[in-house]
Design an enzyme around this catalytic site. Structure first.
Site, mmCIF file in Angstrom:
data_model
loop_
_atom_site.group_PDB
_atom_site.id
_atom_site.type_symbol
_atom_site.label_atom_id
_atom_site.label_comp_id
_atom_site.label_asym_id
_atom_site.label_seq_id
_atom_site.Cartn_x
_atom_site.Cartn_y
_atom_site.Cartn_z
ATOM 1 N N LYS A 50 -5.470 -2.224 -4.622
ATOM 2 C CA LYS A 50 -5.834 -3.841 -4.277
ATOM 3 C C LYS A 50 -6.083 -2.453 -2.673
ATOM 4 O O LYS A 50 -6.214 -3.676 -1.990
ATOM 5 C CB LYS A 50 -4.277 -3.793 -4.073
ATOM 6 C CG LYS A 50 -4.090 -4.652 -5.533
ATOM 7 C CD LYS A 50 -2.786 -5.275 -5.352
ATOM 8 C CE LYS A 50 -2.323 -6.361 -6.575
ATOM 9 N NZ LYS A 50 -1.243 -6.629 -6.731
ATOM 10 N N ARG A 51 -5.317 -1.432 -2.409
ATOM 11 C CA ARG A 51 -5.233 -1.766 -0.930
ATOM 12 C C ARG A 51 -7.192 -1.291 -0.305
ATOM 13 O O ARG A 51 -7.243 -1.440 1.087
ATOM 14 C CB ARG A 51 -4.697 0.535 -0.663
ATOM 15 C CG ARG A 51 -5.358 1.080 -1.257
ATOM 16 C CD ARG A 51 -4.818 2.698 -1.193
ATOM 17 N NE ARG A 51 -4.957 3.792 -1.752
ATOM 18 C CZ ARG A 51 -6.278 4.248 -1.541
ATOM 19 N NH1 ARG A 51 -6.515 4.611 -0.096
ATOM 20 N NH2 ARG A 51 -6.169 6.150 -1.955
#
Length: 470
Positions: free
Chosen positions: A239-240
C-alpha cells in the site's frame, strides 16, 4: 492442436490486488488469444482465513475488469473426495506413507538443522516403517533422495532443483485435510489445465508439484513464472507504493480497460506501444513477450494512461462508468444525448471519472454558484451590455450549432468593439460559476437554449445587484 486451458486460482483471504489481477489477466488473455478455455478456481482450504466476503470481492473485481471464465468457479473445499482418492492411489503405489512423528520431534529436528547451518527437512524416520493410518498420522510424499527435477519454464528457461534439497513433504494432515501443493496438482490434472502462468513466488513449489504429477501418472502442464510486481524502491509491492485492491481503483475513478492496459504492461511488451485497447491485447498477447525482470508499479503512469483511455473511449461507453459517480453527487440523468455531449466537453481534461463527474456538475445546477474571485474579476458593470446583447442574439437562434453560436458572438463583438475573450470570460463565469471550463461554444451547445439564457439573465442580474449595492 490441443486446446489451451489456463486458470486463475486465488485464495479468498482478502481483496484482489494488483499482483493477483495481473496473474488472472495474463491467463485470461492467453486463453482468449489461443481460443482456449479459462477456468476460475477458489483455493479455500485455509478455512481459518478464507471468507465469503473475500470470495465476493474477488468476483466483483473480476466482473468489473470484464475477466470472464468458461468453467467454474470450483471450490477446493468441495473437492475433498477427489483429493482423498488420489492420496489413496499414492499410498497404494508406494509414493506416499503414513508418519506419526510428533510435533515436538519435528521442532527439535528443525532447530538442530538451523543451528548447523543446514536446511530444515524431514529425516525420513517413518519412510520405511509401513505404518497404518492413525489419529495422529499424516501422509507424506515419498520424494526421490537423489537426482534432479527440472522446471522447464517458458519465461525463465530451465531451472534445475536438486532432489536432495527436497524432503518428504506432507500431502495430508492428521485431520485428513489435504495440503496446498497436493490440491493444486490434483485440481490441475482433473480440470485439464495444461498452461500454468503464475507469479515466480510459486517457483519453489513447482519441483514438488512436478514430482506429484509424475507419481500420479499425469501429463505436466507448461509452466510460466512471471516476475513479481515491485514498488519503485524495488521492494515487494504494498500500500505504501500506492497499490490497493482492484475495487479501490474503481472507486477512485479508473476505467477497467485502463487498469487492464497498465497491468499487462507490468511485465509484457509489444515493441514500444504503451496504449492498448482490450481487443488489441487479446490479438497481440503472447508468452514470448513476457519479460524476465520485475515490473515496477508507477501510480503516475497509471493515472496518465487512465486519462488517455477516458479521452479515447467513446462517450456512449463512458456513460455507464460515469453514472455511479454522478449518482453519488445526487445527479440522475436519463438524457443519453446530453450526457454524451457533456462527456465530449470534459473527457480531454479529465484524468479520472471523479474529475469528469466533478467537472460536469455545473451542467446540472439549477442555480450557478459563482466563484468569489471569478465573479469579482469578470461579473462587473462593463460586462452587462455584451451579456445582454448576447442573450438577445441567442434568443433569435433556432439551432445551437457551433457555427450559429460563433455568428452570435461575432455580432456582439461588432456591436461592442470587444474581442472574443472580453465577452467570453464573463459569459463563462455566468454559465459555469468559474473561469476554467471547456470551450464556450461547447458549453452553450450542451446546456441548450433555455438554460443558457436563464444563466445569462442571472449573471446580468448579479451584476446589476452588486453595482447598485456598491
Amino acid at each position: 492442436m490441443e486446446t489451451i486451458v489456463t486458470r486463475f486460482a486465488p485464495s479468498p483471504t482478502g481483496f484482489l490486488h494488483i499482483g493477483g489481477a495481473r496473474t488472472a489477466l495474463f491467463n485470461w488473455l492467453y486463453a482468449r488469444h489461443m481460443k482456449g478455455k479459462f477456468i476460475l478456481r477458489i483455493e479455500d482450504t485455509d478455512v481459518a482465513r478464507s471468507t465469503r466476503e473475500s470470495v465476493d470481492a474477488i468476483f466483483q473485481a473480476l466482473h468489473w475488469l470484464s475477466i470472464d471464465w468458461d468453467e467454474g468457479p470450483f471450490y477446493q473445499t468441495q473437492r475433498y473426495d477427489i483429493y482423498n482418492q488420489q492420496i489413496e492411489k499414492l499410498l497404494e503405489t508406494g509414493h506416499a506413507y503414513y508418519c506419526n512423528c510428533s510435533p515436538e520431534r519435528l521442532e527439535t529436528m528443525r532447530k538442530e538443522a538451523m543451528a548447523s547451518g543446514g536446511k530444515p527437512k524431514y529425516d525420513g524416520l517413518c519412510r520405511e516403517k509401513g505404518l497404518a493410518c492413525g489419529d495422529d498420522t499424516v501422509v507424506r510424499f515419498k520424494a526421490p533422495m537423489s537426482g534432479t527435477t527440472v522446471v522447464e519454464d517458458v519465461i525463465k528457461g530451465n531451472i534445475v532443483f536438486q532432489n536432495a534439497e527436497l524432503d518428504d513433504f506432507i500431502i495430508a494432515r492428521s485431520d485428513r485435510t489435504p495440503t496446498y501443493n497436493f490440491c493444486v496438482v490434483v485440481d490441475d490434472l482433473t480440470l485439464g489445465i495444461n498452461m500454468v502462468i503464475r507469479g515466480d513466488d510459486h517457483l519453489n513449489n513447482t519441483p514438488k508439484q512436478i514430482l506429484l504429477y509424475r507419481a500420479l501418472e499425469g501429463k505436466l502442464p507448461t509452466f510460466g513464472h512471471v516476475p513479481m510486481v515491485l514498488g519503485d524502491d524495488r521492494a515487494r509491492l504494498s500500500k505504501r507504493h500506492g497499490a490497493m485492491s482492484i475495487t479501490a481503483y474503481r472507486e477512485m475513478g479508473y476505467l477497467p480497460d485502463a487498469l487492464i492496459n497498465y497491468l499487462v504492461r507490468l511485465g509484457w511488451s509489444y515493441g514500444d506501444q504503451e496504449f492498448f485497447t482490450r481487443e488489441e491485447l487479446i490479438e497481440k498477447f503472447s508468452i514470448e513477450n513476457i519479460g524476465r525482470s520485475a515490473g515496477i508499479f508507477n501510480p503516475e503512469k497509471l493515472l496518465a494512461l487512465n486519462a488517455e483511455h477516458i479521452k479515447t473511449t467513446p462517450p456512449r461507453k463512458l456513460i455507464r462508468h460515469l453514472g455511479p459517480f454522478l449518482e453519488e453527487r445526487g445527479i440522475v440523468c436519463d438524457d443519453t444525448e446530453q450526457l454524451k455531449g457533456i462527456i465530449r466537453t470534459l473527457n480531454s481534461r479529465s484524468k479520472t471519472l471523479i474529475d469528469l463527474a466533478d467537472g460536469a456538475m455545473f451542467y446540472f445546477a439549477d442555480k450557478v454558484e459563482y466563484d468569489e474571485k471569478a465573479a469579482k474579476k469578470f461579473l462587473k458593470p462593463n460586462a452587462l451590455e455584451p451579456m445582454n446583447l448576447l442573450a438577445e442574439e441567442l434568443e433569435k437562434l433556432s439551432d445551437f450549432s457551433e457555427k450559429s453560436l460563433e455568428g452570435a458572438f461575432l455580432k456582439v463583438m461588432e456591436a461592442t468593439d470587444l474581442k472574443l475573450g472580453k465577452i467570453a470570460q464573463p459569459v463563462r463565469v455566468a454559465l459555469t460559476g468559474g473561469t476554467v471550463s471547456p470551450g464556450i461554444f461547447e458549453i452553450i451547445e450542451v446546456l441548450d437554449k433555455e438554460k443558457t439564457l436563464s444563466r445569462l439573465r442571472d449573471g446580468a442580474a448579479y451584476i446589476r445587484e452588486n453595482t447598485e449595492a456598491g
